[in-house]
Design a protein around this motif. Sequence first.
Motif, mmCIF file in Angstrom:
data_model
loop_
_atom_site.group_PDB
_atom_site.id
_atom_site.type_symbol
_atom_site.label_atom_id
_atom_site.label_comp_id
_atom_site.label_asym_id
_atom_site.label_seq_id
_atom_site.Cartn_x
_atom_site.Cartn_y
_atom_site.Cartn_z
ATOM 1 N N GLU A 1 0.838 -1.209 0.000
ATOM 2 C CA GLU A 1 0.000 0.000 0.000
ATOM 3 C C GLU A 1 0.872 1.259 0.000
ATOM 4 N N TYR B 1 3.834 1.689 -1.134
ATOM 5 C CA TYR B 1 4.495 1.942 -2.416
ATOM 6 C C TYR B 1 3.486 2.429 -3.456
ATOM 7 N N VAL B 2 2.317 1.811 -3.495
ATOM 8 C CA VAL B 2 1.310 2.262 -4.468
ATOM 9 C C VAL B 2 0.870 3.688 -4.146
ATOM 10 N N ASN B 3 0.787 4.006 -2.849
ATOM 11 C CA ASN B 3 0.369 5.352 -2.437
ATOM 12 C C ASN B 3 1.355 6.455 -2.823
ATOM 13 N N GLN B 4 2.573 6.090 -3.171
ATOM 14 C CA GLN B 4 3.538 7.134 -3.549
ATOM 15 C C GLN B 4 2.975 8.052 -4.642
#
Lengths: 370, 356
Positions: free
Chosen positions: B208, B210-213
Motif C-alpha cells: 500500500e 508503495y502504491v500510495n507514492q
Amino acid sequence: MTTNVVERPVGNKPQKVRPAIADCDVHPLPNSPKDLFPFLSRHWQQHLTEYGGRRMQGPVYGPLYPKGQPEAARLDAWPPGGRPGSSLPFMQKQYLDPFNVTLAVLTVINPHPGNYQNPDLAVALCRAVNDWQIAEWTSKDKRLKASIIVAYEHGAAAVAEIERLAGHPDFVQVLCLSRTKRPAGSRDYWAVYEAAERAGLPVAFHAFGNSGFPISAGGWPSFYIEEMSAHAQSCQSQVISLVIEGVFARFPKLKVVMIEGGFAWLPPLTWRLDTHWKRLKSETPSLTRLPSEYIRDHIWVTSQPMEEPENMRFLAQTIDQIGWDRILFASDYPHWDYDDPDNCLPFPVADADRARMFSLNARELYGAGA
Amino acid sequence: MPKPLPGAIDCDVHPSVPGMKSLMPHLSDHWAEVIDQSGLPDLETWNYPPGAPLTARSDWRPQARKPAANVEAMRVETLDRWGTGIAICNALYGVQTLFNEDLAAGLCRGLNTWLAREWLDRDPRLRGSIVLPVQSVERSVDEIEHWANDKRFVQVLMLVGGETPLGRRHNWPIYAAAARHGLPVGIHAGSSFRHPTTPVGWTSYYTEDYVNQSLAFQTQLASLICEGVFSKYPDLRVVLIESGVSWLPAHIWHLDKFWKGLRMEVPWVDRPPFEIVRDHVRLTAQPLDGPATPVAFGQFMEQMGSDKLLLFASDYPHWQFDGDDAVPDVISPTLARKMQFDNPRETYRRLEETKS
C-alpha cells in the motif's frame, strides 16, 4: 465583489419525454442542530449545546479551508429562510420534479458524526440523523432513499446501527466519510463490512471528513482548491487499502461506492495496483486475484465532480475503461459544483450506456426497493 | 522488450551507501565523532525495506553486501552492459528522516561528498543529484551553493513525502537557488515519515505504501502549481522520479476543473494547470505503471499532449523489469529515442556543459 446568479431554464428537454433518472448523491441538511433534538436524549441535547461536535480540527463553525461559496452551495439553492438542502418542497421544485429524478439517494454529510471525537456522541447522533431522515425526508417522498449514517470508527456501535435499520425499505446503503482514521481496508472496519454484507447493503465512502492526518503525505496544503482536489487522492488510498488489505477477498459479496472523489483516477490506479502487486504479492497471500479483478467486481463510482480534460473524448475513453455498468450519476445537489443531468456528458454516448449511468446501475445496485 | 539504446541517458539509478562507515571519511570531524559516539549504524528506511522484492532485483542482489554498493557493480550490471551514455545517481539514504537539522545537514554534506568521490570521480558517465537537508531551507540552500560549481551535479533531490507541502512559500529559497544555477528539482518517491503515507492513516502493508507514492506526487504537484512556484520561477524544472506516470492526466483534469471554479483563490495560477505541467514538469518512466496495451498507451500519450514529458530511467537496482528490458515495449521506437536522448538533454541543461 458581487455575484450574479444567472437564471437558466431548467432542463432543455420537454417534460413529457424526459426519462426518469437516479441521482446517487443528494444532500439534505438540518437547518440547525436543534432539528435533530427530537431524536436525541436530553443528555445529548445538553451535550451538543455545551460542547458541540468536536472533530479533529480547529474551527468550530467553518470548515478547515474557507469554501468557494457559502455552505459550498449553489447561490440559487437557498430556500427562503433556510440553509441549502434543508427544505424538501424547495428541493422538489428546484431539482427533483423538473429533472424527473425518481430515485435520489440521500447522503447526509453535514453532520456526519462518524468521526466525531466523543464516541458516545457519535453513536447517538448517527442514530438521530437516521431517524431524522425517515421523519423529515423518506417518509414524505417515496423517491428518496436514505443512507445509514454510522459511527464507523466504533465498529460494534456501527454494526448495531446497521442491524437496527437493515431491512428498513427506506435505507439502501451504509455511509462513511472517506477520511477515516485508518485506511479503510484495516481490520478496524471489518465488522462494518461484515454487517453490511450480511444486510445486503453497499458501503459508500463520501469524500470529506477528518482523519486527523494531513490530506497529503507531504503535509497540510494551503488552499481549498488543494484540499478539494485531494479528495481524489484520499479516495484512491481507500481503494488501494480495501484491495490490498484483503477486504474483498474476505467479503466476496461486498459492494463499495466511492462518492464525490472524481473517477478518472480509477483506471490508472488499477493499472498501478496490478503492476506493483505482481512484484510484491508475497506480502499479501490472502489475495487470490489481481487487484483489477477485485476492483471490477466490487467498486462503483459516482460521476460528480466529473473531471474536465482538454478534450472530453478522453473522458469517454476513461468511462469505457471503468465500465459503463460501474458509474452512477450524481448531481451533488445543492452544492456549488453540482452537475446538471442534461449537460454533464458533453460527448456522444450510446443510449444503452446513458441509461445505465443515469438509472439502471443505481436501481440494480440498490435493489428492487429503489 | 527492447534494451536501452547505446549511449542512452538513464535518469534514475541508485548507488547504495554501504553503511555509515562508508560515509565516515567524508564527514567533518565533528559529525564523525557524533556518529561514532551514537553508534548509528545505517540510515536505510522503510521506503525500501532492504529485503523486499522491489528493493533489488534478485540478480542484482549480492549475498555479502547491499545491491549497487560500488561503481564496479553498476558498471557490470548496467553501464557497460547497456552501453549507457550517462546515468544520473540519486542516493536514497534516510537523511531526510532525521529530526536534528544540524545532523541532517552534516550527513547530507558527507553523502554528497561520498557521491562525488566514490562515484562521480570514478566513472565519467556518472552524474549526481545534490541531496538536500530538507529539514532546513537555509541549509538546503547552503548545500546547493556548495556544489553548484561542480557541473557533474545536475539536479537537487528531495523526497515526495516531507513535513510541509513542497509548494509552501518557506521552501521558495530552494527553488530560487535551483533556478539560479540551472538545476532541476528532482522529487523522488519516498517519505521523511512525518506523516502517514496516506491521507487516512498508517497502512498495514508495504504494498500500500508503495502504491500510495503516486498520490503523494499528485498532491505535491498540486501544491507546487497552486502556491505559484512556476509563476515565480519561470525557468524552474521539476522532475518527478519513480513517481509512476499513468496518474498524471486524470489528476490534472481534476485540478483543471477546480481551477476553473476556484481560481480566485490562487490568482497567480494564470493558465490551466496542464499547460503549466507541460512547460515545467518531467517524469521518469520507470516504473511504467501505465496501460499495458498499445492502444491504451496511445490514448495515454494523446492525453499527455506532449512527447517531451517522459524521461528514460532504469531505476537500477530496484526491480521494475527483468533482463535487459528497460524500455517497456508499449513505447514506440520514436518515443523511446526521445526519452533516452532528447528529453533528458532538454531537462538537464548541465549535461551539455559536461560533455566529454
